[in-house]
Design a protein around this motif. Structure first.
Motif, PDB file in Angstrom:
ATOM      1  N   ASN A 209      -3.389   0.165  -2.561  1.00 48.07           N
ATOM      2  CA  ASN A 209      -3.187   1.221  -3.481  1.00 48.07           C
ATOM      3  C   ASN A 209      -2.032   1.937  -3.460  1.00 48.07           C
ATOM      4  OD1 ASN A 209      -6.268   1.896  -3.111  1.00 48.07           O
ATOM      5  ND2 ASN A 209      -5.794   1.704  -1.352  1.00 48.07           N
ATOM      6  N   PHE A 210      -1.546   2.002  -5.390  1.00 53.60           N
ATOM      7  CA  PHE A 210      -0.336   1.999  -5.791  1.00 53.60           C
ATOM      8  C   PHE A 210      -0.640   3.171  -6.861  1.00 53.60           C
ATOM      9  CE2 PHE A 210      -1.959  -1.898  -7.354  1.00 53.60           C
ATOM     10  CZ  PHE A 210      -1.296  -1.739  -8.617  1.00 53.60           C
ATOM     11  N   ARG A 211       0.526   3.694  -7.341  1.00 53.30           N
ATOM     12  CA  ARG A 211       0.921   3.917  -8.175  1.00 53.30           C
ATOM     13  C   ARG A 211       1.865   3.140  -9.630  1.00 53.30           C
ATOM     14  NH1 ARG A 211      -0.577   9.178 -10.645  1.00 53.30           N
ATOM     15  NH2 ARG A 211       1.017   9.888 -12.034  1.00 53.30           N
ATOM     16  N   THR A 212       2.110   3.300 -11.203  1.00 47.50           N
ATOM     17  CA  THR A 212       2.181   2.404 -11.919  1.00 47.50           C
ATOM     18  C   THR A 212       3.392   3.721 -12.198  1.00 47.50           C
ATOM     19  OG1 THR A 212       1.385   3.237 -13.576  1.00 47.50           O
ATOM     20  CG2 THR A 212       0.714   0.498 -12.305  1.00 47.50           C
TER      21      THR A 212
ATOM     22  N   SER B  95      -9.108   6.626 -11.198  1.00 45.99           N
ATOM     23  CA  SER B  95      -9.401   7.405 -11.592  1.00 45.99           C
ATOM     24  C   SER B  95     -10.575   7.306 -12.453  1.00 45.99           C
ATOM     25  CB  SER B  95      -8.548   8.217 -12.619  1.00 45.99           C
ATOM     26  OG  SER B  95      -7.699   7.103 -13.334  1.00 45.99           O
TER      27      SER B  95
ATOM     28  N   SER C  88      -8.580   0.793 -11.645  1.00 43.11           N
ATOM     29  CA  SER C  88      -7.393   2.613 -11.791  1.00 43.11           C
ATOM     30  C   SER C  88      -8.506   3.279 -10.898  1.00 43.11           C
ATOM     31  CB  SER C  88      -8.174   2.935 -13.183  1.00 43.11           C
ATOM     32  OG  SER C  88      -9.153   2.697 -13.967  1.00 43.11           O
TER      33      SER C  88
ATOM     34  N   ASP D 259       1.398  -1.178  -0.461  1.00 41.08           N
ATOM     35  CA  ASP D 259       0.378  -0.072   0.114  1.00 41.08           C
ATOM     36  C   ASP D 259       0.860   1.077   0.088  1.00 41.08           C
ATOM     37  OD1 ASP D 259      -2.768   0.912   0.313  1.00 41.08           O
ATOM     38  OD2 ASP D 259      -1.997   1.653   2.004  1.00 41.08           O
TER      39      ASP D 259
ATOM     40  N   ALA E  15       5.096   3.645  -4.715  1.00 46.52           N
ATOM     41  CA  ALA E  15       4.813   3.885  -6.024  1.00 46.52           C
ATOM     42  C   ALA E  15       6.207   3.846  -7.294  1.00 46.52           C
ATOM     43  CB  ALA E  15       5.245   5.719  -6.212  1.00 46.52           C
TER      44      ALA E  15
ATOM     45  N   THR F 256      -0.646   5.640 -13.590  1.00 45.10           N
ATOM     46  CA  THR F 256      -2.572   5.219 -13.058  1.00 45.10           C
ATOM     47  C   THR F 256      -2.026   5.045 -11.276  1.00 45.10           C
ATOM     48  OG1 THR F 256      -2.217   4.576 -14.982  1.00 45.10           O
ATOM     49  CG2 THR F 256      -4.007   4.302 -13.535  1.00 45.10           C
ATOM     50  N   GLU F 257      -3.331   5.481 -10.580  1.00 45.25           N
ATOM     51  CA  GLU F 257      -3.167   4.762  -9.267  1.00 45.25           C
ATOM     52  C   GLU F 257      -4.019   3.479  -9.623  1.00 45.25           C
ATOM     53  OE1 GLU F 257      -4.151   8.205  -6.805  1.00 45.25           O
ATOM     54  OE2 GLU F 257      -2.372   9.339  -7.120  1.00 45.25           O
ATOM     55  N   TYR F 258      -3.852   2.538  -8.693  1.00 41.62           N
ATOM     56  CA  TYR F 258      -4.895   1.913  -8.845  1.00 41.62           C
ATOM     57  C   TYR F 258      -5.359   0.720  -7.266  1.00 41.62           C
ATOM     58  CZ  TYR F 258      -3.881   0.782 -13.680  1.00 41.62           C
ATOM     59  OH  TYR F 258      -3.742   0.848 -14.632  1.00 41.62           O
ATOM     60  N   SER F 259      -6.405  -0.013  -7.651  1.00 38.70           N
ATOM     61  CA  SER F 259      -6.585  -0.621  -5.577  1.00 38.70           C
ATOM     62  C   SER F 259      -6.809  -1.420  -5.917  1.00 38.70           C
ATOM     63  CB  SER F 259      -7.704   0.300  -5.748  1.00 38.70           C
ATOM     64  OG  SER F 259      -8.127   0.009  -4.648  1.00 38.70           O
TER      65      SER F 259
END
Length: 142
Positions: free
Chosen positions: A136-139, A88, A86, A59, A62, A114-117
């Protein structure tokens, strides 16, 4: 006082091999009291532990790779659902739970920046209780 000799057969393992040989131990006791004998403990039945969900990435991560950077694993339980979206746009990311119910991976490569959950539900082998996890993280951006 009258004494008698008792024999106790005990299994002893040789240090250099897995072959077990019987060894006879003798104890001198009085006729009125038996000698205490220490025998190896019998193996007890271990209770399985509660399910433990492991989500990669953690969690708040990035810079997660677009391919092979996401996975879900459960220990001492079985995955019942994994939902990845995603954040957003709310698009569901398809993936599959393995036949043994222990692992999940997305079917596609992820989008850049992109932020994902991920929300996970697993059933515990210990008590059939439900265990949940979320990340939750970001690629990677570029």
């Amino acid at each position: 006082m009258k004494y008698r000799l008792r024999s106790v057969v005990v299994a002893a393992a040789l240090a250099s091999s897995s072959l077990a040989l019987p060894v006879v131990a003798h104890a001198v006791t009085s006729a009125s009291q038996p000698a205490p004998v220490s025998l190896p403990e019998t193996s007890s039945t271990e209770k399985p532990s509660r399910a433990n969900i492991e989500i990669t990435p953690r969690d708040g991560s990035a810079g997660v790779p677009l391919r092979d950077g996401v996975s879900v694993t459960v220990h001492d339980g079985q995955l019942t659902s994994v939902e990845m979206r995603s954040i957003s746009v709310g698009k569901v990311i398809s993936g599959r739970i393995s036949p043994d119910g222990k692992n999940w991976r997305p079917d596609i490569s992820l989008a850049r920046g992109t932020e994902y959950s991920i929300k996970v539900v697993a059933k515990s082998h210990m008590d059939d209780g439900v265990v949940t996890g979320e990340s939750n993280f970001r690629t990677v951006d570029a």
